[in-house]
Design a protein around this motif. Structure first.
Motif, PDB file in Angstrom:
ATOM      1  N   PRO A   7       1.059  56.107  47.752  1.00 12.92           N
ATOM      2  CA  PRO A   7       1.544  56.925  48.876  1.00 12.92           C
ATOM      3  C   PRO A   7       0.440  57.788  49.494  1.00 12.92           C
ATOM      4  CG  PRO A   7       2.507  57.660  46.785  1.00 12.92           C
ATOM      5  CD  PRO A   7       1.639  56.498  46.475  1.00 12.92           C
ATOM      6  N   THR A   9       0.122  60.975  50.850  1.00 14.66           N
ATOM      7  CA  THR A   9       0.816  62.263  50.894  1.00 14.66           C
ATOM      8  C   THR A   9      -0.105  63.326  51.513  1.00 14.66           C
ATOM      9  OG1 THR A   9      -0.070  62.872  48.738  1.00 14.66           O
ATOM     10  CG2 THR A   9       2.036  61.662  48.750  1.00 14.66           C
ATOM     11  N   TYR A  29       8.664  57.364  37.405  1.00 16.03           N
ATOM     12  CA  TYR A  29       9.086  58.758  37.253  1.00 16.03           C
ATOM     13  C   TYR A  29      10.384  58.821  36.460  1.00 16.03           C
ATOM     14  CZ  TYR A  29      10.683  63.463  38.408  1.00 16.03           C
ATOM     15  OH  TYR A  29      11.135  64.751  38.334  1.00 16.03           O
ATOM     16  N   TYR A 101       6.619  70.149  48.808  1.00 17.44           N
ATOM     17  CA  TYR A 101       6.805  69.117  47.788  1.00 17.44           C
ATOM     18  C   TYR A 101       8.069  69.386  46.980  1.00 17.44           C
ATOM     19  CZ  TYR A 101       1.807  68.153  48.533  1.00 17.44           C
ATOM     20  OH  TYR A 101       0.587  67.845  49.080  1.00 17.44           O
ATOM     21  N   GLY A 105       7.008  66.652  41.861  1.00 18.38           N
ATOM     22  CA  GLY A 105       6.028  65.991  42.715  1.00 18.38           C
ATOM     23  C   GLY A 105       5.116  67.001  43.385  1.00 18.38           C
ATOM     24  N   THR A 106       5.031  68.207  42.822  1.00 17.35           N
ATOM     25  CA  THR A 106       4.249  69.286  43.439  1.00 17.35           C
ATOM     26  C   THR A 106       2.770  69.138  43.129  1.00 17.35           C
ATOM     27  OG1 THR A 106       6.128  70.783  43.215  1.00 17.35           O
ATOM     28  CG2 THR A 106       3.988  71.786  43.647  1.00 17.35           C
ATOM     29  N   ASN A 132      -0.767  66.008  39.907  1.00 18.18           N
ATOM     30  CA  ASN A 132       0.178  65.395  40.822  1.00 18.18           C
ATOM     31  C   ASN A 132      -0.441  65.127  42.190  1.00 18.18           C
ATOM     32  OD1 ASN A 132       2.635  65.018  42.570  1.00 18.18           O
ATOM     33  ND2 ASN A 132       3.537  65.202  40.537  1.00 18.18           N
ATOM     34  N   GLY A 134       1.370  64.571  44.905  1.00 20.07           N
ATOM     35  CA  GLY A 134       2.268  64.961  45.985  1.00 20.07           C
ATOM     36  C   GLY A 134       3.546  64.156  46.069  1.00 20.07           C
ATOM     37  N   LYS A 135       3.846  63.395  45.028  1.00 16.24           N
ATOM     38  CA  LYS A 135       5.079  62.612  45.003  1.00 16.24           C
ATOM     39  C   LYS A 135       5.449  62.367  43.547  1.00 16.24           C
ATOM     40  CE  LYS A 135       6.902  58.274  46.966  1.00 16.24           C
ATOM     41  NZ  LYS A 135       8.124  58.816  47.463  1.00 16.24           N
ATOM     42  N   ARG A 136       6.740  62.348  43.270  1.00 16.34           N
ATOM     43  CA  ARG A 136       7.193  62.056  41.909  1.00 16.34           C
ATOM     44  C   ARG A 136       6.701  60.666  41.508  1.00 16.34           C
ATOM     45  NH1 ARG A 136      13.417  64.273  42.456  1.00 16.34           N
ATOM     46  NH2 ARG A 136      12.881  66.481  42.313  1.00 16.34           N
TER      47      ARG A 136
END
Length: 159
Positions: A7, A9, A29, A101, A105-106, A132, A134-136
């Protein structure tokens, strides 16, 4: 240019804009799986997986603490080190509002609002960290020096 197989992000855009080399890692995840799950999926030591925790002080101002996956944050020691009365975890909705976020996913990179960042000092001693993206279900491997782009303050608050 072909589309990346991970991704793109705000965190990835931030890393690219700052010329920070990273290696993307996708994994399945799992709700409440935490860093133990992501470390097991990637086959790495949980100590090198860095979690991004969004907290707030007594004035309801947000801050980010980066901590080893296998450690907890002493909010009492953090408040003491920062000269604040009280620090507590931010509500998930507030954390999402500040960072852009979802919890789980932070990323500290590419947050919606600039928040002060504090890093557990011993994270800098690691050769590589998994943080992370930026996404789970998406971590990026970076050198700890990548955190310097966030102008973090070192703290020692792990328990």
């Amino acid at each position: 240019m072909s589309k990346p197989d991970y991704p793109v992000t705000p965190a990835v855009r931030f890393l690219r804009a700052h010329g920070i080399a990273f290696e993307p890692h996708l994994y399945a995840y799992e709700e409440r799986g935490g860093t133990a799950h992501s470390a097991a999926c990637l086959g790495v030591d949980e100590h090198s997986v860095v979690k991004t925790i969004v907290l707030q002080n007594d004035k309801k101002q947000g801050l980010i603490v980066l901590m080893h996956g296998d450690k907890q944050i002493s909010t009492r020691n953090l408040a003491r080190q920062l000269g604040m009365k009280h620090i507590e975890p931010a509500a998930p909705q507030q954390a999402a509002k500040w960072t852009g976020y979802l919890v789980g996913g932070t990323s500290p990179f590419g947050t919606k609002m600039p928040l002060p960042v504090f890093v557990e000092r011993s994270i800098r001693d690691l050769e590589i960290i998994y943080i992370n993206g930026g996404k789970r279900g998406f971590l990026v491997a970076v050198a700890p020096a990548a955190l310097d782009s966030l102008n973090p303050q070192d703290v020692e608050v792990a328990v």
